[in-house]
Write a protein that holds these residues in place. Structure first.
Motif, PDB file in Angstrom:
ATOM      1  N   LEU A 131      -9.448   9.915   2.385  1.00 19.33           N
ATOM      2  CA  LEU A 131      -9.049   8.602   1.906  1.00 19.33           C
ATOM      3  C   LEU A 131      -9.305   8.532   0.411  1.00 19.33           C
ATOM      4  O   LEU A 131     -10.416   8.284  -0.037  1.00 19.33           O
ATOM      5  CB  LEU A 131      -9.831   7.510   2.636  1.00 19.33           C
ATOM      6  CG  LEU A 131      -9.436   6.058   2.380  1.00 19.33           C
ATOM      7  CD1 LEU A 131      -7.964   5.840   2.656  1.00 19.33           C
ATOM      8  CD2 LEU A 131     -10.255   5.124   3.236  1.00 19.33           C
ATOM      9  N   GLY A 132      -8.274   8.794  -0.397  1.00 21.59           N
ATOM     10  CA  GLY A 132      -8.422   8.790  -1.850  1.00 21.59           C
ATOM     11  C   GLY A 132      -9.473   9.795  -2.303  1.00 21.59           C
ATOM     12  O   GLY A 132      -9.682  10.840  -1.705  1.00 21.59           O
ATOM     13  N   LEU A 147       0.728  10.708   7.455  1.00 20.42           N
ATOM     14  CA  LEU A 147       0.413  10.680   6.029  1.00 20.42           C
ATOM     15  C   LEU A 147       0.806   9.322   5.479  1.00 20.42           C
ATOM     16  O   LEU A 147       1.919   8.852   5.728  1.00 20.42           O
ATOM     17  CB  LEU A 147       1.170  11.769   5.272  1.00 20.42           C
ATOM     18  CG  LEU A 147       0.993  13.206   5.750  1.00 20.42           C
ATOM     19  CD1 LEU A 147       1.898  14.140   4.961  1.00 20.42           C
ATOM     20  CD2 LEU A 147      -0.454  13.650   5.612  1.00 20.42           C
ATOM     21  N   SER A 148      -0.074   8.669   4.741  1.00 23.42           N
ATOM     22  CA  SER A 148       0.236   7.327   4.247  1.00 23.42           C
ATOM     23  C   SER A 148      -0.458   7.076   2.917  1.00 23.42           C
ATOM     24  O   SER A 148      -1.377   7.793   2.514  1.00 23.42           O
ATOM     25  CB  SER A 148      -0.181   6.263   5.268  1.00 23.42           C
ATOM     26  OG  SER A 148      -1.570   6.314   5.528  1.00 23.42           O
ATOM     27  N   THR A 149       0.002   6.018   2.249  1.00 24.18           N
ATOM     28  CA  THR A 149      -0.589   5.592   0.985  1.00 24.18           C
ATOM     29  C   THR A 149      -0.627   4.068   0.947  1.00 24.18           C
ATOM     30  O   THR A 149       0.206   3.411   1.589  1.00 24.18           O
ATOM     31  CB  THR A 149       0.200   6.148  -0.214  1.00 24.18           C
ATOM     32  OG1 THR A 149      -0.498   5.854  -1.423  1.00 24.18           O
ATOM     33  CG2 THR A 149       1.588   5.538  -0.295  1.00 24.18           C
ATOM     34  N   SER A 205      -6.964   4.361  -2.586  1.00 32.96           N
ATOM     35  CA  SER A 205      -5.650   4.849  -2.982  1.00 32.96           C
ATOM     36  C   SER A 205      -5.548   6.345  -2.717  1.00 32.96           C
ATOM     37  O   SER A 205      -6.481   6.979  -2.241  1.00 32.96           O
ATOM     38  CB  SER A 205      -5.399   4.544  -4.458  1.00 32.96           C
ATOM     39  OG  SER A 205      -6.364   5.201  -5.261  1.00 32.96           O
ATOM     40  N   GLY A 206      -4.415   6.927  -3.077  1.00 32.16           N
ATOM     41  CA  GLY A 206      -4.210   8.336  -2.801  1.00 32.16           C
ATOM     42  C   GLY A 206      -3.633   8.542  -1.414  1.00 32.16           C
ATOM     43  O   GLY A 206      -3.163   7.607  -0.760  1.00 32.16           O
ATOM     44  N   LEU A 207      -3.672   9.759  -0.949  1.00 24.21           N
ATOM     45  CA  LEU A 207      -3.057  10.130   0.326  1.00 24.21           C
ATOM     46  C   LEU A 207      -4.070  10.071   1.458  1.00 24.21           C
ATOM     47  O   LEU A 207      -5.149  10.640   1.370  1.00 24.21           O
ATOM     48  CB  LEU A 207      -2.478  11.540   0.227  1.00 24.21           C
ATOM     49  CG  LEU A 207      -1.617  12.015   1.394  1.00 24.21           C
ATOM     50  CD1 LEU A 207      -0.355  11.171   1.517  1.00 24.21           C
ATOM     51  CD2 LEU A 207      -1.266  13.482   1.220  1.00 24.21           C
ATOM     52  N   VAL A 208      -3.690   9.370   2.522  1.00 19.23           N
ATOM     53  CA  VAL A 208      -4.515   9.285   3.722  1.00 19.23           C
ATOM     54  C   VAL A 208      -3.927  10.214   4.777  1.00 19.23           C
ATOM     55  O   VAL A 208      -2.746  10.121   5.101  1.00 19.23           O
ATOM     56  CB  VAL A 208      -4.571   7.845   4.273  1.00 19.23           C
ATOM     57  CG1 VAL A 208      -5.409   7.789   5.545  1.00 19.23           C
ATOM     58  CG2 VAL A 208      -5.132   6.899   3.235  1.00 19.23           C
ATOM     59  N   ILE A 209      -4.733  11.112   5.303  1.00 17.02           N
ATOM     60  CA  ILE A 209      -4.302  12.057   6.330  1.00 17.02           C
ATOM     61  C   ILE A 209      -4.983  11.686   7.639  1.00 17.02           C
ATOM     62  O   ILE A 209      -6.209  11.588   7.707  1.00 17.02           O
ATOM     63  CB  ILE A 209      -4.661  13.500   5.937  1.00 17.02           C
ATOM     64  CG1 ILE A 209      -4.045  13.838   4.580  1.00 17.02           C
ATOM     65  CG2 ILE A 209      -4.208  14.479   7.006  1.00 17.02           C
ATOM     66  CD1 ILE A 209      -4.487  15.178   4.031  1.00 17.02           C
ATOM     67  N   GLN A 210      -4.173  11.481   8.688  1.00 19.84           N
ATOM     68  CA  GLN A 210      -4.722  11.058   9.974  1.00 19.84           C
ATOM     69  C   GLN A 210      -4.132  11.875  11.118  1.00 19.84           C
ATOM     70  O   GLN A 210      -2.943  11.738  11.427  1.00 19.84           O
ATOM     71  CB  GLN A 210      -4.428   9.574  10.221  1.00 19.84           C
ATOM     72  CG  GLN A 210      -5.183   8.621   9.305  1.00 19.84           C
ATOM     73  CD  GLN A 210      -4.758   7.184   9.537  1.00 19.84           C
ATOM     74  OE1 GLN A 210      -3.658   6.793   9.190  1.00 19.84           O
ATOM     75  NE2 GLN A 210      -5.633   6.406  10.141  1.00 19.84           N
ATOM     76  N   PRO A 211      -4.901  12.734  11.770  1.00 25.85           N
ATOM     77  CA  PRO A 211      -4.456  13.334  13.032  1.00 25.85           C
ATOM     78  C   PRO A 211      -4.268  12.241  14.080  1.00 25.85           C
ATOM     79  O   PRO A 211      -5.045  11.281  14.143  1.00 25.85           O
ATOM     80  CB  PRO A 211      -5.607  14.272  13.405  1.00 25.85           C
ATOM     81  CG  PRO A 211      -6.345  14.500  12.127  1.00 25.85           C
ATOM     82  CD  PRO A 211      -6.214  13.231  11.341  1.00 25.85           C
ATOM     83  N   THR A 241      -2.726  -2.697   3.552  1.00 21.91           N
ATOM     84  CA  THR A 241      -1.447  -2.333   4.150  1.00 21.91           C
ATOM     85  C   THR A 241      -1.047  -0.967   3.630  1.00 21.91           C
ATOM     86  O   THR A 241      -1.033  -0.733   2.416  1.00 21.91           O
ATOM     87  CB  THR A 241      -0.349  -3.355   3.809  1.00 21.91           C
ATOM     88  OG1 THR A 241      -0.735  -4.640   4.298  1.00 21.91           O
ATOM     89  CG2 THR A 241       0.973  -2.957   4.451  1.00 21.91           C
ATOM     90  N   TYR A 242      -0.705  -0.047   4.542  1.00 28.45           N
ATOM     91  CA  TYR A 242      -0.346   1.311   4.194  1.00 28.45           C
ATOM     92  C   TYR A 242       1.072   1.641   4.652  1.00 28.45           C
ATOM     93  O   TYR A 242       1.478   1.292   5.766  1.00 28.45           O
ATOM     94  CB  TYR A 242      -1.308   2.312   4.842  1.00 28.45           C
ATOM     95  CG  TYR A 242      -2.642   2.415   4.151  1.00 28.45           C
ATOM     96  CD1 TYR A 242      -2.896   3.446   3.249  1.00 28.45           C
ATOM     97  CD2 TYR A 242      -3.649   1.495   4.400  1.00 28.45           C
ATOM     98  CE1 TYR A 242      -4.125   3.552   2.610  1.00 28.45           C
ATOM     99  CE2 TYR A 242      -4.878   1.588   3.761  1.00 28.45           C
ATOM    100  CZ  TYR A 242      -5.107   2.621   2.875  1.00 28.45           C
ATOM    101  OH  TYR A 242      -6.326   2.712   2.238  1.00 28.45           O
ATOM    102  N   LEU A 243       1.833   2.309   3.787  1.00 30.74           N
ATOM    103  CA  LEU A 243       3.154   2.839   4.117  1.00 30.74           C
ATOM    104  C   LEU A 243       3.011   4.332   4.348  1.00 30.74           C
ATOM    105  O   LEU A 243       2.385   5.039   3.542  1.00 30.74           O
ATOM    106  CB  LEU A 243       4.136   2.583   2.978  1.00 30.74           C
ATOM    107  CG  LEU A 243       5.512   3.248   3.094  1.00 30.74           C
ATOM    108  CD1 LEU A 243       6.304   2.644   4.239  1.00 30.74           C
ATOM    109  CD2 LEU A 243       6.277   3.144   1.789  1.00 30.74           C
ATOM    110  N   GLY A 244       3.609   4.820   5.455  1.00 29.14           N
ATOM    111  CA  GLY A 244       3.435   6.234   5.744  1.00 29.14           C
ATOM    112  C   GLY A 244       4.572   6.844   6.527  1.00 29.14           C
ATOM    113  O   GLY A 244       5.541   6.178   6.907  1.00 29.14           O
ATOM    114  N   VAL A 245       4.446   8.144   6.759  1.00 25.31           N
ATOM    115  CA  VAL A 245       5.347   8.890   7.630  1.00 25.31           C
ATOM    116  C   VAL A 245       4.488   9.565   8.695  1.00 25.31           C
ATOM    117  O   VAL A 245       3.342   9.970   8.437  1.00 25.31           O
ATOM    118  CB  VAL A 245       6.168   9.935   6.850  1.00 25.31           C
ATOM    119  CG1 VAL A 245       7.149   9.252   5.921  1.00 25.31           C
ATOM    120  CG2 VAL A 245       5.264  10.879   6.073  1.00 25.31           C
TER     121      VAL A 245
END
Length: 208
Positions: A183-184, A125-127, A149-155, A97-101
């Motif tokens: 991904l991390g 962007l999510s983590t 973990s870390g920041l996930v960047i998704q176009p 489960t990821y929380l993002g903006v």
């Protein structure tokens, strides 16, 4: 993290009272997770699964020259990426489960009396909030794992539809496609390809 979420939601709702509209979406993620170990003797696995998707956000007119049909969209997202697969050696399962903006620019290219269509492109962007990996009968916590973990960047690209119900209310539906870029620490080339289907509501707001 749980203490931060209510504050983020409150900020979003407060900010959106000065925007053109607010919306919420519920739906499903259809994910393909690619996992490749660094070892040349380890096979490359593609695993698929379905998870829940939640989104709460706002829109505002993007004033750019004479493009009156452009809008900016900002939202908070919660996404489940669940996958499962079996190989000749292992049975692999991921539940995360990821929380993002998410931020997108929407262009409304179709406008009728009660039906509207928009194309969108943006970035998410999510983590990770929580997650586990099951290999055969062994369970591993993914929340502290550098590969997840870390920041996930998704176009993100997609289409968004609204159907007029009342003076300020609409039914909405959307289709988004995305792929994780990072991904991390990602030493094993873990990536997520996701198709997202959403349904919800959109509400126009009057500027104060």
């Amino acid at each position: 993290m749980k203490k931060i979420v209510p504050h983020i939601l409150f900020f979003l709702l407060t900010f959106s009272t000065y925007s053109q509209g607010v919306f919420f979406n519920l739906g499903k993620n259809f994910s393909t997770l690619t996992y490749k170990n660094n070892s040349s003797f380890t096979e490359k696995l593609k695993v698929n699964g379905v998870g829940d998707a939640y989104e709460l956000g706002y829109t505002d007119v993007l004033k750019y020259k004479n493009f009156k049909d452009l809008k900016y969209t900002g939202s908070i997202t919660i996404n489940d990426y669940n996958t499962i697969a079996e190989s000749a050696v292992n049975r692999l399962e991921w539940k995360t489960t990821y929380l993002g903006v998410q931020s997108t620019v929407d262009y409304q290219f179709y406008d009728s009396f009660c039906f509207f269509l928009s194309a969108r492109a943006g970035l998410s962007l999510s983590t990770i909030l929580r997650g586990k990996q099951v290999v055969d009968n062994s369970v591993f916590n993914l929340a502290g794992n550098g590969e997840f973990s870390g920041l996930v960047i998704q176009p993100v690209i997609g289409v968004y539809a609204k159907y007029y119900l009342s003076k300020n209310g609409y039914l909405s539906a959307g289709l988004n496609l995305s792929k994780s870029v990072k991904l991390g620490n990602n030493p094993d080339n873990v990536s997520i390809n996701n198709t997202q289907i959403l349904f919800g509501g959109y509400f126009d707001l009057i500027k104060r």
